[in-house]
Each structure stands twice: as structure tokens, then as C-alpha cells.
Design an enzyme around this catalytic site. Structure first.
Site, short mmCIF file in Angstrom:
data_model
loop_
_atom_site.label_atom_id
_atom_site.label_comp_id
_atom_site.label_asym_id
_atom_site.label_seq_id
_atom_site.Cartn_x
_atom_site.Cartn_y
_atom_site.Cartn_z
N LYS A 5 -8.00 4.32 12.09
CA LYS A 5 -8.31 3.26 11.14
C LYS A 5 -9.74 2.80 11.41
CE LYS A 5 -6.06 0.63 8.04
NZ LYS A 5 -4.95 0.91 7.14
N VAL A 14 1.59 -2.58 -6.18
CA VAL A 14 2.88 -2.00 -5.79
C VAL A 14 4.04 -2.84 -6.34
CG1 VAL A 14 4.33 -1.23 -3.88
CG2 VAL A 14 1.84 -1.11 -3.66
N GLY A 27 1.58 -7.31 -7.38
CA GLY A 27 0.31 -6.59 -7.45
C GLY A 27 0.54 -5.13 -7.81
N GLY A 87 5.11 -11.01 -4.65
CA GLY A 87 3.85 -10.33 -4.94
C GLY A 87 4.03 -9.28 -6.02
P1 NAD Z 1 -2.37 -6.18 -4.44
O1 NAD Z 1 -3.54 -6.92 -3.89
O2 NAD Z 1 -2.52 -5.36 -5.66
O3 NAD Z 1 -1.17 -7.20 -4.73
C1 NAD Z 1 -0.85 -8.28 -3.93
C2 NAD Z 1 -0.23 -9.32 -4.86
O4 NAD Z 1 0.26 -10.38 -4.05
C3 NAD Z 1 -1.23 -9.93 -5.83
O5 NAD Z 1 -0.69 -9.92 -7.14
C4 NAD Z 1 -1.42 -11.36 -5.31
O6 NAD Z 1 -1.67 -12.30 -6.35
C5 NAD Z 1 -0.07 -11.61 -4.66
N1 NAD Z 1 -0.07 -12.64 -3.64
C6 NAD Z 1 -1.05 -12.99 -2.78
N2 NAD Z 1 -0.65 -14.01 -2.00
C7 NAD Z 1 0.61 -14.30 -2.38
C8 NAD Z 1 1.58 -15.25 -1.95
N3 NAD Z 1 1.32 -16.13 -0.97
N4 NAD Z 1 2.80 -15.25 -2.54
C9 NAD Z 1 3.08 -14.38 -3.52
N5 NAD Z 1 2.20 -13.47 -3.99
C10 NAD Z 1 0.99 -13.44 -3.41
O7 NAD Z 1 -1.82 -5.31 -3.21
P2 NAD Z 1 -0.89 -4.02 -3.28
O8 NAD Z 1 -1.73 -2.81 -3.30
O9 NAD Z 1 0.18 -4.22 -4.30
O10 NAD Z 1 -0.24 -4.09 -1.81
C11 NAD Z 1 0.75 -5.05 -1.49
C12 NAD Z 1 1.09 -4.95 -0.02
O11 NAD Z 1 1.55 -3.63 0.27
C13 NAD Z 1 -0.07 -5.20 0.94
O12 NAD Z 1 0.44 -5.80 2.10
C14 NAD Z 1 -0.55 -3.80 1.27
O13 NAD Z 1 -1.21 -3.76 2.53
C15 NAD Z 1 0.76 -3.04 1.30
N6 NAD Z 1 0.63 -1.61 1.03
C16 NAD Z 1 0.12 -1.18 -0.14
C17 NAD Z 1 0.02 0.19 -0.38
C18 NAD Z 1 -0.51 0.71 -1.69
O14 NAD Z 1 -0.31 1.90 -1.99
N7 NAD Z 1 -1.18 -0.09 -2.51
C19 NAD Z 1 0.46 1.12 0.59
C20 NAD Z 1 1.01 0.64 1.78
C21 NAD Z 1 1.08 -0.74 1.99
#
Ligand code: NAD
Length: 344
Positions: free
Chosen positions: A80, A181, A179, A177
Site C-alpha cells: 500500500k 458500493v 456511495g 452509506g
Molecule cells: P464512496 O465515497 O463512494 O461512498 C461513501 C458513502 O458514504 C457516500 O455516499 C457518503 O456520503 C457516505 N457517508 C459518509 N459518511 C457517512 C456517515 N457518517 N453515515 C452514512 N453515510 C456516510 O465510497 P465507496 O467506494 O462506496 O466505498 C465505501 C466503503 O467501502 C469505504 O470504506 C471503502 O474503503 C470500502 N471499499 C470500497 C471498495 C470499492 O470498490 N469502491 C472496495 C473495497 C472497500
């Protein structure tokens, strides 16, 4: 500050501190273990309060990638990198080019990709200086739908193990959340007949979830105490902690967020309370699995491998029951066994 005896050092093969005065780049590249193949893990850009925080973060994350890649059945080791800086104000082409040159100097021992604070566009700039970048535009693309599919299958595996049922019809899931995912996950769950309770900071995402999936919207802090079967953390890390565990009514914790347990002991507490925890780096491996097919991209092969997350989690749940250990400990042990087996 001691490094070899640092609590998160855990046999790292290599840690590189890099600085480029012209662009202001200050970064740390950590290669934890290359037994299974080149170390693969994203680059995070964050305004760390101290260098100790940055070191701790990169060491913890790179070790996590070793375990994640091993259990996902990938020929990748774990690594990382972190760039110390504010992604809103400190980015420049020169900075990412400098980062790319430092990654290149490792000669393929480490492949980087996007992570928190980094976009695919940043990675494409670094890629001009090195072939050792993954998750490139026009290749495997956005990993999130694959992470969502893996998380959905992980929830199914947890329900199957705990309740003995294959269907999610009528199962209530609290998704924290919406987002990249979380929203895809909601679609899968809705199509499978699950009932959704959701929260997010974004009003527009909440409105979409309400209209498209009939989701019930709750305040941010209310998500933990919902009367649901599954709590799916899909936003922040460390949401399983001393404050939230007493609030949980869910008997399953299964979501995509990284580093869900604030401390390892919270895995023990979940177990004592009869709450089944799907270890984060196992259930959220769909994205890295998709990236692993990037060279000769084939979405069907990628999806078939993501689907194996279901069986891996069932194996972990069964072994945890048989051994009396937590699911998190069992996952770590299985990952270490894969790496030790490869060494032999
Ligand atoms: P993202 O930034 O697209 O989505 C995160 C969402 O969470 C946003 O909509 C944001 O508004 C919301 N959020 C922030 N604070 C919040 C709170 N206190 N309460 C409720 N919602 C809140 O991120 P993502 O890509 O969807 O990833 C989500 C999680 O999954 C992260 O922890 C990331 O590290 C993990 N992850 C993602 C991937 C991937 O493929 N994108 C892979 C492995 C792990």
C-alpha cells in the site's frame, strides 16, 4: 520512532520513504509480503496529522492487502502507499509523476491503484511514468459494482449460515452509506426481496434509494439501533466500537467498509453477543478481484471469481464455529496458511 518493533510492522519486506522537493511529494510505500506475487494495493492521499499516523496507516493497510489478496485466491502479495497531503489542495501533475517514478523504481515489486483521496485520473498521470499501476481507465474500470456483488453474496452467506435459508426475501438490512458500493448493494438486495433501511449524508442518494428501492431513510446516528437482521457498514471504518455495539439489534454485520472493527477485541465482543461478523477484507474483495483480471480483461471470469467470496465466507463461519475463534481471527489464520503453504 522505532520501525522494526512498530506494532504494525509485522514482518514488512520493505518500506520506502520518498520525497520530491520540486512537487512537494511526501509519500510512504510499504511492501508487506510478495510471497504470492507482486504486492498490489492502492494509494491513499490524506492530510495526516503526524508522520506516525501515516506510517501506522500504511503498515496496517499493506498487511491487510496481503491477507485480502491471499484469501481472494489472487497471485498478488500485499502493499500500500500513502501520500501525505490534502487531496483538495495539494494535487498536481508533477506530484503524481514523481510518485509514478518512485513506484517504477521498485521494478514491479509493487503495483499501485486508486484509494481514498485518489482518482483514476491521478493514477493515469502516474502511469505515464510507470507500467506498475492498476485499475486504469479503459481497462477493468470501476471496481465498485464487483465489490457490491461480493458484499451481496457475503450477506447471503451470512444469512445462510446463521438462519439456514438461501433467500433474502423479507430480510431487513440497514445500509450505512449509499456511495459507489452501497447503492449497487441496495439494488442487489432490493431485487432479492430484502427490506432496506438506509442513511447517507447525500439527500439526493437518499431520495434515489427511497424511490427506486422503497428504502426507509433514517438519521445517521440512528442506523445502528434499527430493528434489522443485518447491519451493512458501507461508508466509514471503525463503526464497530464500544459505543455502537450495545445499540445493534442486527445479528449479522456484513458490509463493504474497510477496517470495520475499531479494535480486534470488538470482534470478540460481537462473537460473545452472537452477532456473526463477515470479515471486511474477505467480503469486500470483489473490486480487487476484478482488477486482477485487468491485463486480459474478461468480465465473466472476473464475476465467477467474485462469486467464490460466498464459499470462502461459509468456510470461515464454519471454522469459527468449530474452533471457537472469531471469524476475524479465522480469516487471518487462513490467509497466513495460504502464504506459508506457498513459501514451502
Ligand atoms: P464512496 O465515497 O463512494 O461512498 C461513501 C458513502 O458514504 C457516500 O455516499 C457518503 O456520503 C457516505 N457517508 C459518509 N459518511 C457517512 C456517515 N457518517 N453515515 C452514512 N453515510 C456516510 O465510497 P465507496 O467506494 O462506496 O466505498 C465505501 C466503503 O467501502 C469505504 O470504506 C471503502 O474503503 C470500502 N471499499 C470500497 C471498495 C470499492 O470498490 N469502491 C472496495 C473495497 C472497500
Amino acid at each position: 520512532m522505532a520501525l522494526f518493533s512498530h506494532p504494525s510492522f509485522d514482518h514488512h519486506e520493505q518500506i520506502m520513504f520518498v520525497h520530491d522537493e520540486a512537487s512537494g511529494l511526501k509519500a510512504i510505500i510499504a511492501v508487506h509480503d510478495t510471497t504470492l506475487g507482486p504486492a498490489v494495493g492502492g494509494c491513499r492521499m490524506w492530510p495526516y496529522e503526524s508522520e506516525e499516523d501515516a506510517i501506522n496507516d500504511v503498515l496496517r493497510l499493506s498487511r491487510g492487502m496481503t491477507y485480502k489478496n491471499a484469501l481472494a485466491g489472487l497471485d498478488f502479495g500485499g502493499g500500500k502507499s500513502v501520500i501525505i497531503g490534502d487531496p483538495k489542495s495539494d494535487k498536481s501533475e508533477a506530484l503524481f509523476r514523481a510518485f509514478g517514478r518512485f513506484v517504477d523504481s521498485l521494478g514491479g515489486r509493487y503495483y499501485s491503484a486508486e484509494d481514498v483521496g485518489i482518482t483514476t485520473a491521478d493514477i493515469m498521470i502516474a502511469h505515464q511514468e510507470t507500467p506498475y499501476m492498476a485499475g486504469l481507465e479503459g481497462k477493468s474500470g470501476d471496481p465498485s459494482p464487483y465489490t457490491a456483488l461480493g458484499t451481496f453474496l457475503g450477506i447471503k452467506a451470512a444469512v445462510k449460515h446463521q438462519r439456514g435459508i438461501d433467500s433474502l426475501e423479507g430480510i431487513k438490512v440497514a445500509v450505512q452509506g449509499l456511495g459507489h458500493v452501497g447503492f449497487h448493494l441496495c439494488r442487489h438486495l432490493h431485487e432479492a426481496g430484502a427490506k432496506l433501511v438506509v442513511c447517507d449524508l447525500s439527500e439526493s442518494q437518499l431520495e434515489r434509494a427511497r424511490t427506486e428501492f422503497g428504502a426507509e431513510v433514517v438519521e445517521l446516528d440512528a442506523i445502528y439501533r434499527q430493528d434489522v437482521d443485518v447491519y451493512a457498514p458501507c461508508a466509514l471504518g471503525a463503526t464497530i466500537n464500544d459505543n455502537t455495539i450495545p445499540q445493534l439489534k442486527a445479528t449479522i454485520v456484513a458490509g463493504c467498509a474497510n477496517n470495520q472493527l475499531a479494535e480486534p477485541r470488538h470482534g470478540e465482543i460481537l462473537k460473545e453477543k452472537g452477532i456473526l461478523y463477515a470479515p471486511d477484507y474477505v467480503i469486500n474483495a470483489g473490486g480487487i478481484i476484478n482488477v486482477s483480471f485487468e491485463r486480459d480483461y474478461n468480465p465473466d471470469k472476473a464475476e465467477a471469481k467474485v462469486r467464490k467470496i460466498y464459499d470462502t465466507l461459509l468456510d470461515i463461519f464454519v471454522e469459527a464455529d468449530n474452533s471457537g475463534k472469531t471469524t476475524a481471527v479465522v480469516a487471518d489464520e487462513m490467509a497466513r496458511a495460504i502464504i506459508e503453504g506457498a513459501k514451502k
